[in-house]
Each structure stands twice: as structure tokens, then as C-alpha cells.
Write a protein that holds these residues in place. Structure first.
Motif, PDB file in Angstrom:
ATOM      1  N   ASP A 148       9.716  58.247  71.651  1.00  0.00           N
ATOM      2  CA  ASP A 148      10.875  59.062  72.032  1.00  0.00           C
ATOM      3  C   ASP A 148      12.117  58.734  71.209  1.00  0.00           C
ATOM      4  OD1 ASP A 148       9.404  60.359  73.984  1.00  0.00           O
ATOM      5  OD2 ASP A 148       9.936  58.896  75.542  1.00  0.00           O
ATOM      6  N   GLU A 149      12.223  57.474  70.752  1.00  0.00           N
ATOM      7  CA  GLU A 149      13.430  57.051  70.047  1.00  0.00           C
ATOM      8  C   GLU A 149      13.116  56.443  68.680  1.00  0.00           C
ATOM      9  OE1 GLU A 149      15.562  54.366  72.520  1.00  0.00           O
ATOM     10  OE2 GLU A 149      16.128  55.889  73.990  1.00  0.00           O
ATOM     11  N   GLU A 150      14.062  56.594  67.755  1.00  0.00           N
ATOM     12  CA  GLU A 150      13.972  55.949  66.444  1.00  0.00           C
ATOM     13  C   GLU A 150      14.591  54.557  66.538  1.00  0.00           C
ATOM     14  OE1 GLU A 150      14.726  59.903  63.646  1.00  0.00           O
ATOM     15  OE2 GLU A 150      16.404  58.608  64.200  1.00  0.00           O
ATOM     16  N   TRP A 151      14.230  53.704  65.576  1.00  0.00           N
ATOM     17  CA  TRP A 151      14.914  52.423  65.422  1.00  0.00           C
ATOM     18  C   TRP A 151      15.915  52.598  64.301  1.00  0.00           C
ATOM     19  CZ3 TRP A 151      15.891  48.931  61.541  1.00  0.00           C
ATOM     20  CH2 TRP A 151      16.322  47.644  61.919  1.00  0.00           C
ATOM     21  N   HIS A 152      17.135  52.084  64.464  1.00  0.00           N
ATOM     22  CA  HIS A 152      18.124  52.237  63.400  1.00  0.00           C
ATOM     23  C   HIS A 152      19.078  51.046  63.384  1.00  0.00           C
ATOM     24  CE1 HIS A 152      21.065  53.486  66.497  1.00  0.00           C
ATOM     25  NE2 HIS A 152      20.058  54.157  67.010  1.00  0.00           N
ATOM     26  N   LYS A 153      19.599  50.760  62.193  1.00  0.00           N
ATOM     27  CA  LYS A 153      20.522  49.650  62.053  1.00  0.00           C
ATOM     28  C   LYS A 153      21.388  49.846  60.810  1.00  0.00           C
ATOM     29  CE  LYS A 153      20.803  44.602  61.943  1.00  0.00           C
ATOM     30  NZ  LYS A 153      20.048  43.323  62.005  1.00  0.00           N
ATOM     31  N   LYS A 154      22.663  49.578  60.961  1.00  0.00           N
ATOM     32  CA  LYS A 154      23.592  49.590  59.833  1.00  0.00           C
ATOM     33  C   LYS A 154      23.750  48.163  59.318  1.00  0.00           C
ATOM     34  CE  LYS A 154      28.237  51.124  58.523  1.00  0.00           C
ATOM     35  NZ  LYS A 154      29.497  51.734  59.012  1.00  0.00           N
ATOM     36  N   PHE A 155      23.744  47.992  57.985  1.00  0.00           N
ATOM     37  CA  PHE A 155      23.864  46.635  57.453  1.00  0.00           C
ATOM     38  C   PHE A 155      24.733  46.621  56.195  1.00  0.00           C
ATOM     39  CE2 PHE A 155      20.165  48.659  55.586  1.00  0.00           C
ATOM     40  CZ  PHE A 155      20.197  48.288  54.244  1.00  0.00           C
TER      41      PHE A 155
END
Length: 243
Positions: free
Chosen positions: A236-243
Motif C-alpha cells: 500500500d505504501e512506498e518507502w522514501h527518504k531524503k538524504f
């Protein structure tokens, strides 16, 4: 004429009008999906002139893109071009917003360069991946079953730089510097053809840390999605991260 017949004739007339309207709408929609040969010829002429004035190395126009769904928003027609030295495929178009001819050369070249460099880091943590160039070659087939067969269980890697990054940073396309020389934050999208695993977040974090440590990609936004090769979301959801 009986009252019943009058009602039936009225209903038939209304239905006929609706049917004619639907046919006209369908015809108009179908026509709008077809490229205009005159517009295709026009963008080829414009692009040829632009390429001669902008690029010192050889380039070749090999096709025309008609954005009939308005995905880009700032052009309808674009020339598809290949750079003979770098083999980069990019677009040349008239930007309706700026009123100028523009290209996506640097954006597409940086995409090719970055995906090639990032690929080993992704494969170390997640297994084999296909990059954009390979996906484009596969997608040229009109046989959907063949496309699915060639993609198989491969994961996919897509790196996105802003189309206008070259113009924004005022970079000479004849001296295309490396993306590593600039403080930019592209989007990295990884598509996994399986369901989420408990160890995934650790793998993603390890991958980002390695990219930063080796100065392959120091800033960016990473998105990981779980989608089957048939295009069906597996989570249902994506994994995401700002770096």
C-alpha cells in the motif's frame, strides 16, 4: 397518434441525439490522439536548426514525440535526438512557457551516467536491476507479453534530474560536466517486483550510506516501490527518504 407512441418517439429522439454526441466526442478524441504530420515536420525543422547552433558534436534526429496526453505540459511535439559521441538520447522542443527552443541533453546524459554508477550499489543490496536505457530498448516492442517476459523478475532503477538542469546551471552542452560537480538532489526511484521484507529498510539505508561515503551521490530523494511485473502494486505504501 397515441400518447404511448409520442413518448416512445420522444425517447428515441433523445437517445439519437445522445448517440450522435457520443460518436462526435469519440471521433474528436481519436483525432486528438493522432499526431499532426505538419507539426511533426515543423519540430524537425526547428530542432535541426537548434542542434546546428547549439551542438559542436554530431547529433541525429531519429523520431518525433507527440505528447498527446499532456504529460510534459510545456510542449506537444519534441524531436527525439541521439548524440553521436555520448550515445545519449534526448529531446529538443519549443517550450511554450519560456517561448524558446530547449533540450534535455544534460538531464538525460546525467541520468545515464548516474544510473550506471549507482547500479552496482543497488545490485549489491537488492539483486539484479534494469536501468532506463535497457527498459527503453525492451519497451520498443509492441508485444506486451514479450515485454513482460524480458523484464521477468528484474528490479528497475530510474534516476530523474530536472529536464532544464542544463539551462538552470548554465552548463555548456559541449562541455558537459559531471553531476557530481554540482550540489543537486535528483530523485532515485527503485521498483522491486516482490513484496516488502523485514530487512529492506536496513538495505536501503546501507545503500544510501555507501553512495554518500563514496561520493557517488551525496544528496537526493530515494523512493522504493513494490510493484509486480504486471503493474500491480504489492504494497500500500512506498518507502522514501531524503538524504
Amino acid at each position: 397518434m397515441s400518447k404511448t407512441k409520442k413518448i416512445l418517439l420522444t425517447l428515441l429522439g433523445v437517445f439519437s441525439i445522445i448517440l450522435v454526441g457520443v460518436v462526435i466526442l469519440l471521433f474528436s478524441f481519436t483525432q486528438s490522439m493522432k499526431a499532426d504530420p505538419d507539426e511533426e515536420k515543423k519540430i524537425r525543422v526547428q530542432a535541426e536548426r537548434y542542434l546546428e547552433e547549439t551542438f559542436e558534436e554530431g547529433t541525429e534526429i531519429y523520431d518525433v514525440l507527440y505528447d498527446n496526453m499532456g504529460n510534459r505540459g510545456y510542449f506537444e511535439y519534441a524531436a527525439k535526438v541521439k548524440h553521436e559521441k555520448y550515445r545519449t538520447q534526448f529531446l529538443v522542443f519549443f517550450n511554450d512557457e519560456t517561448g524558446e527552443m530547449e533540450d534535455t541533453f544534460l538531464s538525460d546524459k546525467w541520468q545515464d551516467d548516474a544510473e550506471t554508477e549507482i547500479r552496482p550499489y543497488v545490485e549489491k543490496e537488492l539483486g539484479d536491476v534494469l536501468i532506463s536505457k535497457e527498459m527503453e530498448d525492451i519497451a520498443e516492442s509492441e508485444d506486451w507479453e514479450k515485454i513482460q517476459e524480458e523484464i521477468g523478475d528484474y528490479n528497475q532503477l530510474l534516476l530523474v534530474f530536472d529536464d532544464g538542469v542544463g539551462k538552470e546551471l548554465n552548463i555548456d552542452p559541449n562541455k558537459p560536466a559531471s553531476y557530481k560537480d554540482y550540489d543537486i538532489s535528483p530523485t532515485t526511484r527503485i521498483t522491486l517486483s516482490r513484496k516488502k521484507q523485514d530487512a529492506d529498510e536496513g538495505r536501503f539505508t546501507e545503500m544510501i550510506n555507501a553512495l554518500k561515503k563514496d561520493k557517488v551521490l551525496e544528496h537526493g530523494y530515494m523512493i522504493v516501490e513494490y510493484i509486480s511485473t504486471k503493474g500491480v502494486p504489492l504494497e500500500d505504501e512506498e518507502w522514501h527518504k531524503k538524504f
